[in-house]
Structure formats: C-alpha cells, structure tokens
Design an enzyme around this catalytic site. Structure first.
Site, short mmCIF file in Angstrom:
data_model
loop_
_atom_site.label_atom_id
_atom_site.label_comp_id
_atom_site.label_asym_id
_atom_site.label_seq_id
_atom_site.Cartn_x
_atom_site.Cartn_y
_atom_site.Cartn_z
N LYS A 87 32.42 19.79 12.55
CA LYS A 87 31.42 19.62 13.60
C LYS A 87 30.03 19.32 13.04
CE LYS A 87 33.66 23.00 16.68
NZ LYS A 87 34.48 22.26 17.63
N GLU A 113 23.93 26.44 17.40
CA GLU A 113 23.58 25.48 18.44
C GLU A 113 22.85 26.18 19.56
OE1 GLU A 113 26.86 23.43 20.40
OE2 GLU A 113 26.92 22.08 18.69
N HIS A 157 36.02 29.74 26.28
CA HIS A 157 35.88 28.40 25.72
C HIS A 157 37.19 27.63 25.66
CE1 HIS A 157 31.90 29.71 24.77
NE2 HIS A 157 32.35 30.66 23.99
N ARG A 214 42.55 12.78 18.62
CA ARG A 214 43.98 12.80 18.98
C ARG A 214 44.09 12.67 20.48
NH1 ARG A 214 43.84 17.95 21.19
NH2 ARG A 214 42.23 19.20 20.23
#
Ligand code: ADP
Ligand code: ADP
Ligand code: MG
Length: 638
Positions: A102, A186, A221, A283
C-alpha cells in the site's frame, strides 16, 4: 466454481487443485480433472505455488487462473508460472509488485496525479516517529499494514495515548498474516464510503473502466453487501473516478481485470474533490458479479480473452449500466456472538429464488476451520435499487440453512434496514446498528407452537407407519401432550382429529390443520396461511420463519447435568493458540484476557469468566486446539 462455469461456457477444459480437506468438494467434482496439492493447511497446499504449477504441467494445462485469494496477488507466483511456460490469467508480476504494497502504491499514484489519502507512507517504522506523524496528521488515524488485505492489520486510533498499543497489534497481525510488519498511517476519513472502480486492460495498451461498486456496508473493514451503481452517484463523479481509476491502471501498464479502491467522504458526496485512492486489487474480486449483472459482461471470459492476447472487444463509450445489482455474502459465523466464525456440517442448504447464487458448497458439506468462512453469495438484479433490495430480502428469507451458524438473519435485517434501503450508507453503519442487527429475535407464539409440533413429530414419513399416525390419536377425547423447552417454557398441544389447540408461555393458538413437506410446515392460523421451516436435530428445534431463525432446546428428560465446569476455560472453536497471557498462580480479575486464539483468520481474545487464580495452563502458544478443549483452569482465590 466461478471460473469453471465460464470455462464450460467457452468450451475450455478445467483442472481443479485441492487440499486433503477439500477432496470431496463441489469444485473438485465439477472440474474435468482434479489434482491433490497437499494437506489441509493453506501454507502447504493453496499457497504452495510449486505444487500448483506441477499439477498444471502434469495435467497438460495451458494457463492458471488464480481465483480471488491465496496466490492471486503474488508476483513471485506469476514469475514462476511464466517460467514454467504457462499463462497466468491476470496482470504482470511487475504490475502486481508496483501496487502490492500500500505504501509504494500510494507513492506511485501520487506521481500519476491520482488523489491519495493524506498520511505517512514512508519507510521509517520507529514507533515514536510514527506516533509523531499520527499527531501531525490529526486523530483519528488508521494504522494499516502495508502488505494488508481483507481488512486485516488495520487499527483505528482516536487518541495519542492509544497509538503505541494499536501499532503493536497491527504489527503482530501483519507479521502473522503477511510476514511483513511494516505499517503506514492514514487520516481517517469521517463518514467514509467505500467506492471502487472495476478496470480492465488489454495487452495492446487499452484500458477501460466498468463503472463503480459501492462496498460501504462493512463490518471490521470487511465487505458484507456490495452494489452497483453506487447510491446517489452522479455522471460527473463517475467520470472523475473513472478517469482516476484508468490513470491508476495505466500507471502500471495494467492488463486484465482489476479494482481501484477509493475512500469517499460521505459528507461531501457527490463532490468530485472528495475521493482518494486507497489501494489497487490486482485480481478479480469477490464482488465482481454485481458489475456483471449491471453491464451484462462475463468478467472471467474477458480475463481469459485478454490473457490470450485479444484486444478489448469494446471502447469506454460502448459500455453502460442497466438497473441495479446487489450482492450479499453468506458466512458461517455467529453474529450474536461477535461474528465468531462457525464450523460444522451444512445439514440443510437451499437458496431462495430470484438470485444468482455463487457458491462452493452443497447440502451435507462440511465447513472446515481451515479456510475462509464465506460459503456463498446471493446476487440479485432489479430495475432500480428498491426493487433489488426487496428481491434480496425475499431471496435471503427463502434461503434455508442449518447445521452451522450463519449470518443469514443479519443479512435479512440489513437488506430491510431503512437507512440501507434509502441509500444512507457509510462504512460505520453496521457498527452503529450492530446491536439491533445481531440481537437474537424474540420467539413469538407461533414459534413456540411450531417448535412443539416438530418436537412431537415422530419420523420423517409418518404416513407410511400406522403406529406413528396414532401418535396423537386417542379413543376417548383429545390427546394432550406437553413439551418443555429450556428451563421452564412448557408448551401443551391438545389434538382432536387434525385440529390442534396449543398453549404456549406467550398465549394460545388454534391450528386447524398442519401439513408437512420435509421440513416445511404449512398451516392456516386465523384464516391466514403460514409457512415455516422447522427442524428437529436431537434436542434442538429450529424454527425458520420470515427470515428469522429461532432455536429451542428441549429439556433433557432426566439425568442431564451441567457438563461445563465453571473452572475450565474452553476453546469456543477450533483454532491455534497465539498467546497465553497468564501464568499458573496468577490472580485474574473477571474479563481479564487469558488466551488469544486464532481461528478462521481472526484473533479471538478469551477472557476470564470470573475472578480467580490460574490453577493450570493446559496449552502453549502455537498449539492447535479442538473446539471445547480445556485451555486453562481457574480456582477460587484463597
Ligand atoms: P484492505 O487491503 O484490507 O482491503 P483497505 O485499505 O482497502 O484495506 O481498507 C479497508 C477498509 O477500511 C475500507 O474499505 C474502508 O472501509 C476502511 N478504510 C480504509 N482507509 C480508510 C480511511 N483513510 N478512512 C476511513 N476508513 C478507511
Ligand atoms: P387393539 O390391539 O388394542 O385391539 P386395535 O388395532 O384394534 O387395537 O385398535 C383400536 C382401535 O383403534 C380400533 O377399534 C380402530 O377403530 C382404531 N384403529 C386402529 N388402527 C387404526 C388406523 N390405522 N387408523 C385409524 N384407526 C385405527
Ligand atoms: Mg481493500
């Protein structure tokens, strides 16, 4: 199963690979050929790239489709597949590497002009340094494992003083799941919505997007319900996000199907300035069917065509959205018990009409603790969002499952929740409403009555046995029978001919006639036809009515004692001991954490049921335990 279906359509032969645990499963039976690749643990089978490649070569395969999980985003696997002279159905190893972590992905997207979530995604991992960055960014922040996926390794931190502990937790999860403890920080977007764009690229440099999916209905999440199009989406925002997604894909020369995930500020929606790149999934995704239903395309067929060198058969302008599609994920888990993953045998499995069902199991299959607890998806289509949700609720309500705890009732409530139906979704909705969405339903008069009728029902096919017919036959007057549920809920059934007069703890009901068809009970009550699915398994009766499952336990006739010792702390499910937090002799308070158990890819902290002294610790970290195994024993403090 999803890949096999398209291959059949295209006349392409398929070879399934399987672990020992999956030897008799649906995908193995459906494929033209099947090869064993190792024992149950994923690390020794589905994550063993060499074994999979060898299986492909032995079977004479041309290409490998990696599915959704396991090695689908492993660039090393792609390299190995190509080195073996096989085609990998998916993007290049280079593209996967570029966005696989990430932190690197965010840096790359920033350079490509794609908006990214503000935060720190540099290389320094010193906890004090990261804590400073978090304070700079401003709480609340999210700590994310850079190698993370599936919602794992994410921690929300609201206060500076909680940062260090949260970081340690995220790191431990990241290390054990992804073998990479590095994290990024973040800014936590308030009232966030998860909106992602499906992209598709070919090897001739063409990239299009297939519109968005809204996956804001999440718990921990993890996506639960996904839909397309996103509620409230405008042409402007769709075009802006589409352009950003295509730019992201182009930045890595993307070939194949992929998803660019954005976090959107719900308070600003549909502003074209309030979406940020989160990550790219290289994917096909679990939720791809909603895109298929609104575009009429077969994404697996397109993946295969593109991997075969074909050019995209359409341009961006040729694509459009028809109606609305929604997917609901069925999990073997217990929503009322913190969504604890469940294992067991699916004694009953039948899906409601009106939905596309993507599943890998059939009735009688075992849900094992080895892999993900998701076992099916229902995907519906409607002319608009309202119609699609109505269809989803109905289809879920008519889905009958037993033998394993599932989230079906939770999904029914979600599909009928007024905020969900009105489109007021954000990623916190499920968390805010979790109490009402997961509370076990109160039993009503009819549930007690039906449970009693099932309890008194003998044999599956009584009509073939004259003695069973006479079960409630009396020569003089009505038959009176009583059933006791739980501690003291007594239900009496008075039968005269076909007529039943039922007294329950909640009131009485007249049932003029009852007919059974397997587990399905039909009767007329107060002039209205009522149906339910009612099963008796040993001493447990389940009544499945209007999308709510109630469970009744019949009182043990005699001799039944309390088998659970209050001193023993048992494993609530099979799993691996990650950590034992106490030592023999230690005094523990009620609710003190004792053992961390990992099962079904999740950590479960087992707490002390009462205060006491640890008398014995029966397990150690790393050990595999069965359900109900004694983990440790407590005794009263001196
Ligand atoms: P994973 O790789 O596990 O899918 P993501 O980065 O895609 O991790 O995040 C998973 C989910 O966490 C998102 O769908 C969203 O609900 C939530 N989330 C991620 N980043 C943020 C953020 N910056 N602010 C608020 N919520 C976020
Ligand atoms: P016993 O062995 O005590 O004489 P019977 O077989 O004669 O018992 O049954 C007692 C009564 O129950 C009979 O007189 C008959 O009317 C009724 N009965 C017996 N079998 C059935 C049946 N299969 N269906 C309806 N009534 C029955
Ligand atoms: Mg994600």
């Amino acid at each position: 199963m999803r890949v096999i279906r398209t291959c059949r359509d295209l006349g392409i032969g398929t070879v399934a690979v399987h672990s020992d645990a999956d030897a008799g499963t649906l995908h193995v039976d459906m494929a033209d050929d099947a090869v064993r690749i190792g024992p149950a643990p994923a690390a020794e089978s589905y994550l063993n790239g060499d074994a999979i490649i060898e299986a492909a070569l032995t079977a004479g395969a041309d290409a490998i489709h990696p599915g959704y999980g396991f090695l689908s985003e492993s660039p090393d696997f792609v390299d190995a597949v190509e080195k073996a002279g096989l085609v990998f159905i998916g993007p290049s190893a280079k593209a996967i590497r570029a966005v696989g972590l990430k932190d690197q992905a965010k840096a790359l997207m920033e350079d490509a002009g794609v908006p990214v979530v503000p935060g720190y995604h540099g290389p320094t991992q010193d906890p004090a340094f990261l804590a400073e960055r978090a304070t700079e960014i401003g709480f609340p922040v999210l700590i994310k494992a850079r190698a993370g996926g599936g919602g794992k390794g994410i921690r929300r931190v609201d206060r500076a003083e909680d940062f260090e502990e949260a970081l340690a937790g995220a790191r431990r999860e990241a290390e054990s799941s992804f073998a990479d403890p590095a994290c990024l920080i973040e800014k936590c977007i308030q009232s966030p919505r998860h909106v992602e764009m499906q992209v598709l690229g070919d090897s001739h440099g063409d990239v299009v997007h297939l519109f968005e999916r809204d996956c804001s209905l999440q718990r921990r999440h993890q996506k639960v319900i996904e839909e397309a199009p996103a509620p409230g989406m405008t042409d402007d925002l769709r075009a802006a996000m589409g352009d950003a997604a295509v730019a992201a894909a182009r930045a890595v020369d993307y070939v194949g199907a992929g998803t660019v995930e954005f976090i959107v500020d719900g308070a600003e929606f549909p502003s074209t300035e309030a979406f940020w790149f989160m990550e790219m999934n290289t994917r096909l995704q679990v939720e791809h069917p909603v895109t298929e239903l609104v575009t009429g395309l077969d994404l697996v067929a397109l993946q295969i065509a593109v991997a075969d060198g074909a050019a995209l058969p359409f341009a961006q302008g040729d694509l459009s959205i028809f109606g609305h599609a929604i997917e609901a994920r069925l999990y073997a888990e217990d929503p009322a018990n913190g969504f604890l993953p469940a294992v067991g045998r699916l004694d009953r499995l039948s899906f409601g009409d009106g939905a596309r069902v993507d599943t890998g199991v059939r009735e009688g299959d075992e849900i094992s603790p080895h892999y993900d607890p998701m076992f099916a998806k229902l995907i519906v289509h409607g002319k608009d969002r309202k119609e699609a949700f109505r269809r989803l609720g109905r289809s879920l309500e008519c889905t009958h499952l037993s033998g394993v705890e599932t989230n079906r009732d939770f999904l029914v409530r979600l599909a009928r929740d007024e905020d969900v139906v009105s489109g007021a979704v954000d990623t916190g909705l499920i968390g805010r409403k979790s109490v009402s969405l997961t509370r076990p339903p109160e039993a009503e008069i009819l549930d007690f009555a039906f449970a009693a009728l099932a309890a008194l029902r003998r044999g599956r096919d009584a009509s073939s046995d004259p003695y069973l017919i006479l079960d409630d036959f009396r020569v003089c007057g009505p038959a009176r029978q009583a059933v006791r549920f739980g501690e003291d809920d007594v239900v009496t059934v008075e039968t005269t001919g076909a007529h039943r007069h039922v007294r329950t703890p909640l009131g009485e009901v007249e049932i003029p006639d009852v007919s059974w068809e397997g587990d399905q009970l039909t009767c007329v009550v107060d002039g209205r036809r009522v149906q339910a699915h009612v099963r008796r398994d040993g001493l447990v009766v389940t009544v499945d009515r209007k999308g709510a499952l109630r469970r009744f336990s019949m009182a043990v006739p005699d001799g039944g004692g309390d088998t659970e010792s209050a001193n023993a702390v048992l494993a609530p499910l099979a799993g691996r001991v990650v950590e034992v937090s106490v030592r023999p002799g230690e005094v523990v308070a009620r609710d003190a954490p004792l053992v961390v158990l990992e099962a079904m890819k999740m950590d479960h902290v087992l707490k002390a049921p009462r205060e006491g002294v640890v008398a014995r610790v029966c397990v150690s970290a790393g050990q595999q335990v069965m359900q109900d195994a004694v983990l440790l024993e407590l005794e009263d403090s001196a």
